[in-house]
Design an enzyme around this catalytic site. Structure first.
Site, PDB file in Angstrom:
ATOM      1  CB  CYS A  76      -0.886  -0.018   1.247  1.00 29.55           C
ATOM      2  SG  CYS A  76      -1.961   1.409   1.355  1.00 29.55           S
ATOM      3  CB  CYS A 201      -5.108   3.707  -5.239  1.00 30.61           C
ATOM      4  SG  CYS A 201      -4.311   2.100  -5.190  1.00 30.61           S
TER       5      CYS A 201
HETATM    6  N1  API Z   1      -6.069  -2.578  -2.205  1.00 28.23           N
HETATM    7  C1  API Z   1      -4.694  -2.856  -2.650  1.00 28.23           C
HETATM    8  C2  API Z   1      -3.687  -2.602  -1.519  1.00 28.23           C
HETATM    9  C3  API Z   1      -3.705  -1.154  -1.081  1.00 28.23           C
HETATM   10  C4  API Z   1      -3.311  -0.260  -2.195  1.00 28.23           C
HETATM   11  C5  API Z   1      -3.570   1.224  -1.987  1.00 28.23           C
HETATM   12  N2  API Z   1      -4.289   1.619  -0.823  1.00 28.23           N
HETATM   13  C6  API Z   1      -2.284   2.014  -2.125  1.00 28.23           C
HETATM   14  O1  API Z   1      -2.196   3.137  -1.612  1.00 28.23           O
HETATM   15  O2  API Z   1      -1.358   1.502  -2.814  1.00 28.23           O
HETATM   16  C7  API Z   1      -4.612  -4.316  -3.066  1.00 28.23           C
HETATM   17  O3  API Z   1      -5.188  -5.161  -2.388  1.00 28.23           O
HETATM   18  O4  API Z   1      -3.921  -4.598  -4.063  1.00 28.23           O
END
Ligand code: API
Length: 263
Positions: A76, A201
């Site tokens: 993340c 994200c």
């Molecule tokens: N939901 C993503 C992980 C968190 C990614 C996101 N919150 C970031 O800031 O990179 C996954 O399961 O691939």
């Protein structure tokens, strides 16, 4: 048992942060983690992050990330940036950090209130028409399109996330991207494990920046990404057609509130 928690957000991607160096919470407490992330029955967050003692020489700490569904997940980017801000708050670091996460080692720095996080190198990018796919620590499907403000992200994102080829390999995050100008893109993201649109994200905008450069939709090695929760920038070095290194994700990360959980 009462456990102190801290709520952080990075461009609207929000996280429950726990100083877990005393191992108050176990990685297997999926039910507790899901409840803590629930926006009605818990604190509410896109994910939960444990800060733990480092296991690698030279590291300041270790990062363990869970999506809101309670399951441990891939990297993340916004969470990593928030964890660096949390580590500074805990006086574990000054303005530089080294830590290990599920996708490997990361360096980070704090400058003028912004957190820069070095992401893993990228050397495999699939491109077909207006679609790209790459993994920046988490898997990202990217749709270059227009009028992203009019897209039903939850509906269209879920349809892709639960379809071939992703459905049998744990899914993917889905990003809808619109060029706004020279090396600037609007991005809206459907996040796996949240199973909804998030306001930002980090691994997603990193993937968008690299895909834009690789597909010659951008010509610079520093890209601005505008997300519903704010602005991020991604810089990188390009060594070959699909060989990107020295990738840095930069943006704000703030503590919103703190409290105590009983579990
Ligand atoms: N939901 C993503 C992980 C968190 C990614 C996101 N919150 C970031 O800031 O990179 C996954 O399961 O691939």
């Amino acid at each position: 048992m009462k456990i102190p928690f801290f709520k952080y957000q990075g461009t609207g991607n929000d996280f429950v942060m726990l100083d877990n160096r005393q191992h108050l919470l176990s990685k297997n407490d999926t039910k507790i983690i899901k409840k803590l992330c629930d926006r009605k029955f818990g604190i509410g967050a896109d994910g939960l992050i444990l800060l733990e003692e480092p296991e690698v020489n030279g590291d300041d700490f270790k990062m363990i990330y869970f999506n809101a569904d309670g399951n441990e997940s891939s990297m993340c980017g916004n969470g990593g940036r928030c964890l660096v801000a949390f580590a500074k708050y805990l006086n574990i670091i000054e303005d530089k950090a080294a830590f290990t996460a599920v996708d490997g080692p990361h360096k980070a720095s704090i400058k003028e209130g912004l957190i820069s996080l070095q992401m893993q190198n990228v050397n495999k990018i699939s491109q077909k028409g207006n679609i790209s796919f790459l993994d920046t620590g988490s898997p990202h499907h990217i749709v270059f399109t227009s009028n992203v403000k009019d897209i039903n992200i939850k509906e269209e994102g879920a349809a892709i996330r639960y379809s071939e080829p992703y459905v049998e390999r744990g899914g993917a995050n889905v990003n809808f991207v619109e060029a706004e100008g020279e090396n600037t893109f609007l991005v809206r993201t459907y996040e796996r494990g949240v199973e909804d649109e998030t306001l930002s994200c980090g691994t997603g905008v990193t993937a968008v920046a690299i895909a834009a450069n690789a597909s010659e939709r951008a010509n610079a090695n520093k890209i601005k990404l505008k997300v519903p929760g704010g602005e991020l920038s991604v810089s990188f070095s390009k060594k070959g057609a699909e060989n990107y290194t020295d990738i840095w994700l930069t943006g704000p990360a703030e503590q919103v509130f703190k409290g105590e959980i009983t579990c």
